[in-house]
Design a protein around this motif. Structure first.
Motif, short mmCIF file in Angstrom:
data_model
loop_
_atom_site.label_atom_id
_atom_site.label_comp_id
_atom_site.label_asym_id
_atom_site.label_seq_id
_atom_site.Cartn_x
_atom_site.Cartn_y
_atom_site.Cartn_z
N GLY A 153 40.31 35.89 48.70
CA GLY A 153 39.34 36.92 48.39
C GLY A 153 39.99 38.08 47.68
N CYS A 154 39.20 38.86 47.01
CA CYS A 154 39.70 40.04 46.35
C CYS A 154 38.78 41.21 46.58
N VAL A 155 39.36 42.35 46.69
CA VAL A 155 38.63 43.57 47.00
C VAL A 155 38.65 44.47 45.78
N LEU A 156 37.50 44.95 45.38
CA LEU A 156 37.43 45.94 44.31
C LEU A 156 37.25 47.31 44.95
N LEU A 157 38.20 48.18 44.69
CA LEU A 157 38.19 49.48 45.34
C LEU A 157 37.55 50.54 44.46
N VAL A 167 30.00 41.96 37.55
CA VAL A 167 30.72 41.23 36.50
C VAL A 167 32.19 41.05 36.91
N HIS A 168 32.78 42.09 37.50
CA HIS A 168 34.17 42.01 37.99
C HIS A 168 34.31 40.89 39.02
N GLU A 169 33.42 40.87 40.00
CA GLU A 169 33.54 39.86 41.06
C GLU A 169 33.29 38.46 40.51
N TYR A 170 32.34 38.33 39.59
CA TYR A 170 32.15 37.04 38.92
C TYR A 170 33.43 36.64 38.19
N GLY A 171 34.15 37.62 37.67
CA GLY A 171 35.41 37.33 37.00
C GLY A 171 36.40 36.65 37.92
N HIS A 172 36.51 37.14 39.16
CA HIS A 172 37.39 36.47 40.12
C HIS A 172 36.94 35.03 40.36
N LEU A 173 35.65 34.86 40.57
CA LEU A 173 35.13 33.52 40.87
C LEU A 173 35.28 32.59 39.67
N ASP A 177 42.34 36.95 37.73
CA ASP A 177 43.01 37.82 38.69
C ASP A 177 42.88 39.27 38.24
N HIS A 178 43.36 40.19 39.05
CA HIS A 178 43.32 41.59 38.68
C HIS A 178 44.22 41.88 37.49
N ASP A 179 43.77 42.82 36.69
CA ASP A 179 44.54 43.33 35.56
C ASP A 179 45.37 44.50 36.08
ZN LIG Z 1 38.84 42.50 42.17
#
Ligand SMILES: [Zn+2]
Length: 165
Positions: free
Chosen positions: A18-22, A121-127, A131-133
């Motif tokens: 999982g990834c968290v967008l802060l 859009v960011h979370e769709y990017g992970h899926l 990965d994070h930039d």
């Molecule tokens: Zn993220």
């Protein structure tokens, strides 16, 4: 996270990652209503955000099976995406094999439309395997700062049509 992923892979075969967008800078305006009600799951706004995300990445991750929900988190978290993958070495390497995909939006974070759209859009990017930039101020940066241009033109879907036509 990777060490944990390998450990899980041994026992489960599928790795949950999982990834968290802060939260970065704040949201413009003075929105007071709960984002959970303004941007409810299955609302036209959230559906439009998903349409924009699919158009942006040119794919429908997880075979279109993404469970979106509002889940309370610490205030500095905007959203979390999770998925299962068979690739324990790199959870982003085989997006075509992703399953059990979720996007959890945090109702304690502040959202206006441009931010909500950009976060989706960011979370769709992970899926979709991104990965994070490491650089700040970009769509896949770990901290949200600036909305995508396509997310700044309203919730009518006009932005999506102009992008995909
Ligand atoms: Zn993220």
């Amino acid at each position: 996270m990777r060490r944990l992923a390998r450990l899980l892979a041994v026992t489960l075969g599928l790795v949950s990652v999982g990834c968290v967008l802060l939260a970065g800078t704040g949201v413009a305006g003075s929105e007071t209503a709960s984002p959970k009600s303004r941007f409810a799951v299955d609302s036209p706004a959230l559906r439009t955000a998903q349409d924009i995300a699919r158009a942006y990445w040119g794919t429908d991750p997880c075979g279109g099976e993404i469970e979106i929900s509002w889940q309370r988190r610490q205030r500095h978290v905007n959203a979390i995406s999770t998925w299962s993958t068979t690739n324990a070495e790199d959870p982003y390497a085989d997006p075509g094999g992703n399953s059990d995909c979720t996007i959890q939006l945090n109702p304690r974070a502040r959202f206006d439309w441009p931010k909500l759209c950009t976060v989706v859009v960011h979370e769709y990017g992970h899926l979709a395997g991104h990965d994070h930039d490491a650089a700040p101020g970009r769509l896949m940066s770990a901290y949200y700062t600036t909305p995508l241009r396509v997310c700044t033109t309203g919730v009518t879907g006009r932005a999506l049509r102009s992008r995909t036509s």
